[in-house]
Enzyme design. Structure first.
Site, PDB file in Angstrom:
ATOM      1  N   HIS A 577     -10.349  -6.207 -23.315  1.00 49.12           N
ATOM      2  CA  HIS A 577      -9.167  -5.366 -23.547  1.00 49.12           C
ATOM      3  C   HIS A 577      -8.102  -5.637 -22.490  1.00 49.12           C
ATOM      4  CE1 HIS A 577      -7.211  -1.395 -24.604  1.00 49.12           C
ATOM      5  NE2 HIS A 577      -6.800  -1.523 -23.346  1.00 49.12           N
ATOM      6  N   GLU A 578      -8.509  -5.641 -21.220  1.00 48.34           N
ATOM      7  CA  GLU A 578      -7.534  -5.829 -20.139  1.00 48.34           C
ATOM      8  C   GLU A 578      -6.987  -7.254 -20.114  1.00 48.34           C
ATOM      9  OE1 GLU A 578      -6.376  -3.302 -18.851  1.00 48.34           O
ATOM     10  OE2 GLU A 578      -7.932  -1.876 -19.401  1.00 48.34           O
ATOM     11  N   HIS A 581      -4.280  -7.538 -22.650  1.00 41.59           N
ATOM     12  CA  HIS A 581      -3.002  -6.905 -22.329  1.00 41.59           C
ATOM     13  C   HIS A 581      -1.989  -7.929 -21.803  1.00 41.59           C
ATOM     14  CE1 HIS A 581      -3.170  -2.798 -23.373  1.00 41.59           C
ATOM     15  NE2 HIS A 581      -4.124  -2.448 -22.551  1.00 41.59           N
ATOM     16  N   GLU A 640      -2.090  -1.138 -27.202  1.00 45.53           N
ATOM     17  CA  GLU A 640      -3.490  -0.762 -26.997  1.00 45.53           C
ATOM     18  C   GLU A 640      -4.357  -1.162 -28.183  1.00 45.53           C
ATOM     19  OE1 GLU A 640      -4.660   0.300 -24.198  1.00 45.53           O
ATOM     20  OE2 GLU A 640      -2.675   0.404 -23.276  1.00 45.53           O
ATOM     21  N   ASP A 644      -7.595  -3.435 -27.991  1.00 46.11           N
ATOM     22  CA  ASP A 644      -8.896  -2.954 -28.468  1.00 46.11           C
ATOM     23  C   ASP A 644      -9.545  -3.961 -29.414  1.00 46.11           C
ATOM     24  OD1 ASP A 644      -8.901  -0.595 -27.065  1.00 46.11           O
ATOM     25  OD2 ASP A 644      -8.291   0.668 -28.744  1.00 46.11           O
ATOM     26  N   HIS A 705      -2.224   5.299 -26.575  1.00 46.84           N
ATOM     27  CA  HIS A 705      -3.526   4.946 -27.139  1.00 46.84           C
ATOM     28  C   HIS A 705      -3.728   5.707 -28.454  1.00 46.84           C
ATOM     29  CE1 HIS A 705      -3.953   4.508 -22.742  1.00 46.84           C
ATOM     30  NE2 HIS A 705      -4.716   3.472 -23.034  1.00 46.84           N
ATOM     31  N   ARG A 711      -9.700   4.506 -32.509  1.00 47.90           N
ATOM     32  CA  ARG A 711      -9.920   3.311 -31.693  1.00 47.90           C
ATOM     33  C   ARG A 711     -11.198   2.610 -32.148  1.00 47.90           C
ATOM     34  NH1 ARG A 711      -8.344   4.040 -25.363  1.00 47.90           N
ATOM     35  NH2 ARG A 711      -8.383   1.771 -25.582  1.00 47.90           N
TER      36      ARG A 711
END
Length: 743
Positions: A577-578, A581, A640, A644, A705, A711
């Protein structure tokens, strides 16, 4: 009878040595095959009985609702048991794993080994953290002081007109808007009307620059509330009552005459003004449209092209800037390059200010300060906001004082508290395993670039360079373990255990000046952007780095002893996920060095935007019963959602590579779920959580989010490997007819 030889006819033939050797070899071969078959069968059915495995199994099974078909609603299947057993505490607007881990963190910070531990010889910074905590939990003294700490300092910001008499005579004659909002900025960390700050230059990640932005936060959160109609009417009434009750209480404590009619009239003017300011903000330009926000110009251009006027007084942008930057001894010339993020806001603000008096403006800007400062005062002052908070968020009561204080100290002295937390609760063994997982998932991300038919080779090379350049930070900065560094970091702070409110004011000023004084400094890309005692993870586009603080490196996200399927489904998904980004609709605009720079070919970027719209449309189709059937805003949550969806895909692929290298893991006790299924189960259970209806509405309006349920549902509906793991047919709810896929 004597012993005689055996008759010849009864004797067995003798085997030759060659025959004996052959038999031995065949026997050994048979034995080896049997052993291997037994070992294979044993391994494939082996049950892990370690304490970590047993605890993991118990946790996973306890949260599930196995009566639900995982192919129908995997969130309910994974979290149904948890949802039945957990009621939202009265102190929370929403409740889930993050809240539970945060509560456990608060217990660690409070404990005799951390903030409440007395040590004769320790770093001065650690003693300061404990002194600040002690001042915060000193309820008796806080109650004794009442509202006096606030009342004593209000003259420093030209007072609150509705809470004093003769404001025009005592303050109005020397009042300038620049003076008030500049002081609120540098001394009290309150950004009103103009959001002025120093940060990394988006166009040059080695330097800092001054930004001018539109007002970012409001008492009623978002513009929808200011209609004051329908579902928002009650929030408006509670907001006005909060302001009215606080002004009335201050006047009472000052022994002043109270005219409820006059106070109500001023309250109405303040809300009208705030509504107009909200209307002037630009809702169409999302914060992630960095290219459109990056309007570099000289300071003098603000005075030339963005004039403001209040009661015939012209707002001087250079004077306002100097009032702030002089506090850190930095001179800013007219030729100073600045960034004006929202030119259209300042054009519209001119028309807003023309409708109001300086008394109206002063009432508003001081209200935005005092409404947050009641937190540090006695209970009668805190109670003025109780009804408002209940209407807005659904929360019924406040957190326990010690919990609130532990978090407050951590948020203001994060390096000192991080040191205490790491010493108490962090396992150094975590770093090595995290490094291995980050390496695996980064490799998967880069490998997947080759399979992206929509991206040309030139852009793929640039994307790979950026992915390779992402720096990783795990656990904590080594600097915080150094007494000299830690003491120097907080050398300008001096707390009193008997002056909590003054300590708060000191922290506000210290925090603001710390960033203002960076203007002439080069960016230190080795500096950690967050403390260690944090239950979260981060990506910074300006320095192209991912950060995993010590606080998040614990079950169910991560543990050296729990199965790797759970680690990859937990912290592995967070890692992916990070990393992603850096390539979402915001991060994709920054290059490998953190500069706002286009590294895409036009055709690849057009394809990226088209594929991203698939996510925006998909999530916008989700409606939420808890929020009166409102649909999500897929544009607000796009970054986000992209992260995800890519995160779960990359983590799963990395896990399958781990299995290929190391073989299948032993099963968990008490369940017949495969490790592929456990991977998805742990991912989903990270997001088990509940919302109050009020918070559900805020979440849709404000949160970047998606709500936790979506999610899980959104990302797994887009991932065919999930359907394969649970044998879902094409008509299942968890199988999408139109799969969205970017990374």
């Amino acid at each position: 009878m004597t012993e005689t030889d055996t008759p010849k006819s009864a004797k067995k033939p003798r085997l030759t040595s060659l025959e004996i050797s052959l038999i031995a070899i065949v026997s050994l071969f048979v034995i080896v095959i049997v052993v291997l078959l037994i070992l294979f069968a044993t391994q494939s059915n082996e049950i892990c009985t370690t304490a970590d495995c047993t605890q993991s199994a118990s946790r996973l099974i306890g949260k599930m609702d196995a009566s639900v078909d995982p192919c129908d609603n995997f969130y309910q299947y994974s979290c149904g048991g948890w949802l039945k057993k957990n009621i939202i505490p009265e102190t929370h607007a929403k409740y889930g794993l993050y809240n539970i881990l945060k509560a456990e963190l608060e217990v660690v910070l409070k404990g005799d080994s951390v903030l409440e531990k007395k040590v004769e010889r320790e770093a001065a910074a650690l003693t300061k953290a404990k002194t600040l905590y002690k001042s915060c939990i000193n309820e008796r003294l806080i109650e004794q002081k009442g509202g006096a700490p606030l009342l004593d300092m209000l003259p420093d910001i030209f007072e609150w007109p509705m809470a004093v008499d003769n404001w025009e005579d005592d303050y109005g004659k020397t009042w300038r808007l620049e003076d008030v909002i500049a002081r609120l900025n540098w001394k009290y960390a309150t950004q009103v009307l103009v959001y002025f700050f120093v940060y990394i230059d988006d166009g040059d990640s080695t330097s800092h620059i001054i930004y001018f932005d539109q007002q970012m936060s409001f008492g009623l959160l978002s513009r929808d509330y200011y209609t004051c109609k329908g579902r928002f009417a009650e929030a408006c009434r509670a907001y006005e009552k909060f302001m009215f009750d606080l002004a009335k209480l201050i006047r009472t404590d000052r022994g002043l005459k109270i005219s409820e009619t006059d106070i109500k009239a001023e309250v109405t003017r303040v809300v009208d003004l705030e509504r107009d300011i909200v209307s002037a903000t630009d809702p169409l330009l999302l914060p992630n449209d960095q290219v459109l926000l990056y309007n570099k110009m000289e300071l003098r251009e603000l005075n030339r092209n963005f004039t403001l006027e209040i009661d015939s007084q012209k707002f001087n942008w250079s004077y306002f800037t100097a009032k702030i930057m002089d506090t850190v001894n930095i001179k800013v010339p007219e030729s100073e390059k600045i960034i004006n993020n929202y030119p259209s806001y300042f054009v519209k603000l001119k028309g807003v200010l023309a409708k109001y008096t300086k008394r109206d403006l002063q009432n508003y800007v001081v209200w935005r300060f005092v409404m947050k400062m009641v937190e540090g005062l006695s209970r009668p002052y805190r109670n003025t906001r109780s009804a408002f908070h209940k209407v807005l968020t659904g929360k019924i009561s406040e957190k326990a004082v010690w919990r609130r204080c532990a978090l407050y100290v951590n948020s203001n002295l994060d390096k000192a508290v991080g040191r205490l937390y790491v010493q108490e609760a962090f396992s150094e063994n975590s770093k090595e395993l995290m490094e291995e997982m980050i390496k695996d998932i980064r490799e998967v991300f880069i490998s997947n670039l080759n399979d992206l038919a929509w991206m040309d080779e030139e852009t793929k090379r640039a994307a790979e360079e950026k992915a390779q350049a992402i720096r990783e930070r795990i656990g904590y900065s080594d600097d915080i373990m150094n007494d000299e560094y830690l003491n120097n970091e907080y050398k300008d702070l001096s707390y009193s255990a008997e002056e909590y409110f003054k300590n708060i004011l000191q922290n506000l000023e210290y925090g603001t000046k710390k960033y203002l004084q960076k203007l002439r400094e080069k960016v230190n890309k080795d500096e950690w952007i967050i403390g260690a005692a944090v239950i979260n993870a981060f990506y910074s586009s300006d320095v192209n780095e991912i950060v995993f603080p010590a606080g998040i490196l614990q079950p169910p996200f991560f543990s050296k002893g729990q199965p790797k399927s759970l680690n990859y489904g937990g912290i592995g998904m967070v890692i992916g996920h990070e990393i992603t980004h850096g390539f979402d609709d915001k991060g994709s605009k920054y290059d490998k060095d953190g500069n706002l720079k286009n590294w895409w070919t036009p055709q690849s970027f057009r394809k990226f935007l088209e594929l991203s719209r698939c996510f925006a449309n998909q999530y916008s189709k989700f409606s939420w019963d808890l929020a009166n059937g409102l649909h999500l805003n897929g544009n607000n949550t796009l970054s986000e959602n992209i992260a995800d969806n890519a995160g779960i895909r990359q983590a799963y692929q990395a896990y399958k590579k781990f299995v290929k290298r190391n073989g299948e893991e032993p099963r968990l006790p008490g369940t017949d779920l495969s490790h592929d299924q456990l991977f998805f189960l742990n991912f989903a259970q990270i997001w088990c959580g509940s919302y109050r209806p009020q918070q559900a509405l805020i979440s849709i309006k404000m949160d970047i989010h998606s709500p936790v349920m979506f999610r899980v549902l959104g990302s797994l509906q887009n991932f065919p490997e999930f359907a394969k793991a649970f044998n879902c047919n094409k008509s299942s709810n968890m199988v999408s007819d139109n799969i969205c896929h970017v990374w």
